[in-house]
Design a protein around this motif. Structure first.
Motif, PDB file in Angstrom:
ATOM      1  N   VAL A 197       0.865  -1.176   0.000  1.00  0.00           N
ATOM      2  CA  VAL A 197       0.000   0.000   0.000  1.00  0.00           C
ATOM      3  C   VAL A 197       0.901   1.226   0.000  1.00  0.00           C
ATOM      4  O   VAL A 197       1.751   1.364   0.888  1.00  0.00           O
ATOM      5  N   ILE A 198       0.729   2.066  -0.996  1.00  0.00           N
ATOM      6  CA  ILE A 198       1.533   3.279  -1.099  1.00  0.00           C
ATOM      7  C   ILE A 198       0.601   4.478  -1.066  1.00  0.00           C
ATOM      8  O   ILE A 198      -0.305   4.590  -1.891  1.00  0.00           O
ATOM      9  N   LYS A 199       0.842   5.336  -0.102  1.00  0.00           N
ATOM     10  CA  LYS A 199       0.080   6.584  -0.009  1.00  0.00           C
ATOM     11  C   LYS A 199       0.849   7.622  -0.825  1.00  0.00           C
ATOM     12  O   LYS A 199       1.943   8.042  -0.448  1.00  0.00           O
ATOM     13  N   LEU A 200       0.280   7.992  -1.960  1.00  0.00           N
ATOM     14  CA  LEU A 200       0.980   8.861  -2.892  1.00  0.00           C
ATOM     15  C   LEU A 200       1.307  10.221  -2.290  1.00  0.00           C
ATOM     16  O   LEU A 200       2.316  10.828  -2.640  1.00  0.00           O
ATOM     17  N   ASN A 201       0.478  10.696  -1.384  1.00  0.00           N
ATOM     18  CA  ASN A 201       0.772  11.989  -0.769  1.00  0.00           C
ATOM     19  C   ASN A 201       1.974  11.908   0.173  1.00  0.00           C
ATOM     20  O   ASN A 201       2.520  12.925   0.566  1.00  0.00           O
ATOM     21  N   GLU A 202       2.424  10.686   0.510  1.00  0.00           N
ATOM     22  CA  GLU A 202       3.610  10.539   1.350  1.00  0.00           C
ATOM     23  C   GLU A 202       4.895  10.454   0.533  1.00  0.00           C
ATOM     24  O   GLU A 202       5.986  10.629   1.078  1.00  0.00           O
ATOM     25  N   ILE A 203       4.788  10.148  -0.764  1.00  0.00           N
ATOM     26  CA  ILE A 203       5.997  10.066  -1.589  1.00  0.00           C
ATOM     27  C   ILE A 203       6.102  11.224  -2.574  1.00  0.00           C
ATOM     28  O   ILE A 203       7.097  11.341  -3.268  1.00  0.00           O
ATOM     29  N   SER A 204       5.065  12.059  -2.639  1.00  0.00           N
ATOM     30  CA  SER A 204       5.093  13.188  -3.575  1.00  0.00           C
ATOM     31  C   SER A 204       4.607  14.454  -2.884  1.00  0.00           C
ATOM     32  O   SER A 204       4.034  14.406  -1.803  1.00  0.00           O
ATOM     33  N   THR A 205       4.839  15.555  -3.549  1.00  0.00           N
ATOM     34  CA  THR A 205       4.376  16.842  -3.023  1.00  0.00           C
ATOM     35  C   THR A 205       3.149  17.328  -3.781  1.00  0.00           C
ATOM     36  O   THR A 205       2.730  18.468  -3.620  1.00  0.00           O
ATOM     37  N   ILE A 206       2.557  16.467  -4.581  1.00  0.00           N
ATOM     38  CA  ILE A 206       1.383  16.832  -5.368  1.00  0.00           C
ATOM     39  C   ILE A 206       0.198  17.105  -4.447  1.00  0.00           C
ATOM     40  O   ILE A 206      -0.087  16.326  -3.537  1.00  0.00           O
ATOM     41  N   GLU A 236       4.366  12.858 -12.806  1.00  0.00           N
ATOM     42  CA  GLU A 236       5.192  13.117 -11.628  1.00  0.00           C
ATOM     43  C   GLU A 236       5.247  11.906 -10.691  1.00  0.00           C
ATOM     44  O   GLU A 236       6.250  11.662 -10.038  1.00  0.00           O
ATOM     45  N   ILE A 237       4.163  11.169 -10.639  1.00  0.00           N
ATOM     46  CA  ILE A 237       4.059  10.041  -9.711  1.00  0.00           C
ATOM     47  C   ILE A 237       4.865   8.825 -10.161  1.00  0.00           C
ATOM     48  O   ILE A 237       5.533   8.185  -9.354  1.00  0.00           O
ATOM     49  N   VAL A 238       4.816   8.491 -11.448  1.00  0.00           N
ATOM     50  CA  VAL A 238       5.412   7.237 -11.933  1.00  0.00           C
ATOM     51  C   VAL A 238       6.898   7.109 -11.584  1.00  0.00           C
ATOM     52  O   VAL A 238       7.317   6.058 -11.078  1.00  0.00           O
ATOM     53  N   PRO A 239       7.729   8.130 -11.803  1.00  0.00           N
ATOM     54  CA  PRO A 239       9.128   7.968 -11.395  1.00  0.00           C
ATOM     55  C   PRO A 239       9.290   7.737  -9.881  1.00  0.00           C
ATOM     56  O   PRO A 239      10.161   6.972  -9.453  1.00  0.00           O
ATOM     57  N   LEU A 240       8.431   8.372  -9.102  1.00  0.00           N
ATOM     58  CA  LEU A 240       8.485   8.179  -7.649  1.00  0.00           C
ATOM     59  C   LEU A 240       8.078   6.760  -7.271  1.00  0.00           C
ATOM     60  O   LEU A 240       8.654   6.165  -6.362  1.00  0.00           O
ATOM     61  N   GLY A 267       8.457   4.103  -9.203  1.00  0.00           N
ATOM     62  CA  GLY A 267       9.558   3.249  -9.592  1.00  0.00           C
ATOM     63  C   GLY A 267      10.621   3.182  -8.505  1.00  0.00           C
ATOM     64  O   GLY A 267      11.137   2.105  -8.167  1.00  0.00           O
ATOM     65  N   LYS A 268      10.919   4.333  -7.938  1.00  0.00           N
ATOM     66  CA  LYS A 268      11.897   4.402  -6.859  1.00  0.00           C
ATOM     67  C   LYS A 268      11.365   3.708  -5.601  1.00  0.00           C
ATOM     68  O   LYS A 268      12.077   2.925  -4.960  1.00  0.00           O
ATOM     69  N   GLU A 269      10.118   3.986  -5.250  1.00  0.00           N
ATOM     70  CA  GLU A 269       9.507   3.411  -4.057  1.00  0.00           C
ATOM     71  C   GLU A 269       9.415   1.889  -4.137  1.00  0.00           C
ATOM     72  O   GLU A 269       9.632   1.176  -3.147  1.00  0.00           O
ATOM     73  N   LEU A 270       9.119   1.367  -5.333  1.00  0.00           N
ATOM     74  CA  LEU A 270       8.953  -0.079  -5.523  1.00  0.00           C
ATOM     75  C   LEU A 270      10.254  -0.766  -5.943  1.00  0.00           C
ATOM     76  O   LEU A 270      10.268  -1.963  -6.201  1.00  0.00           O
ATOM     77  N   ASP A 271      11.318   0.019  -6.051  1.00  0.00           N
ATOM     78  CA  ASP A 271      12.627  -0.501  -6.430  1.00  0.00           C
ATOM     79  C   ASP A 271      12.555  -1.229  -7.778  1.00  0.00           C
ATOM     80  O   ASP A 271      13.013  -2.369  -7.919  1.00  0.00           O
ATOM     81  N   LEU A 272      11.987  -0.541  -8.762  1.00  0.00           N
ATOM     82  CA  LEU A 272      11.851  -1.130 -10.109  1.00  0.00           C
ATOM     83  C   LEU A 272      12.962  -0.650 -11.026  1.00  0.00           C
ATOM     84  O   LEU A 272      13.441   0.413 -10.945  1.00  0.00           O
TER      85      LEU A 272
END
Length: 85
Positions: free
Chosen positions: A44-53, A74-78, A80-85
């Motif tokens: 579960v990834i809360k997008l507001n915790e990994i981005s400033t959007i 803006e989200i997709v690169p974040l 990728g980093k969060e999921l270590d892809l």
């Protein structure tokens, strides 16, 4: 739910399942549901915790306040980093 999880793992043994939450507000009852989802092995990834959007800003919304293409750019690169892809 355990039966569904087992069947999905049989069909897609290398799949990684992720639930994205983009709302800035998550109630206590939702937190309980989120923990149940995590217990099934779903990230579960809360997008507001990994981005400033600011997902409440119309420039990042489509219908019913869903993230639009600009937000996903803006989200997709974040992710990728969060999921270590």
């Amino acid at each position: 739910m355990q039966e569904i999880k087992k069947e999905v793992e049989t069909i897609y043994p290398n799949a990684k399942f992720v639930l994205f939450i983009y709302d800035n507000y998550v109630s206590q009852s939702n937190e309980f549901d989120i923990q149940a989802i995590k217990n099934l092995g779903i990230d579960v990834i809360k997008l507001n915790e990994i981005s400033t959007i600011d997902f409440s800003n119309e420039k990042y919304q489509t219908f019913e306040s869903h993230p639009n293409g600009k937000a996903w750019q803006e989200i997709v690169p974040l992710l990728g980093k969060e999921l270590d892809l």
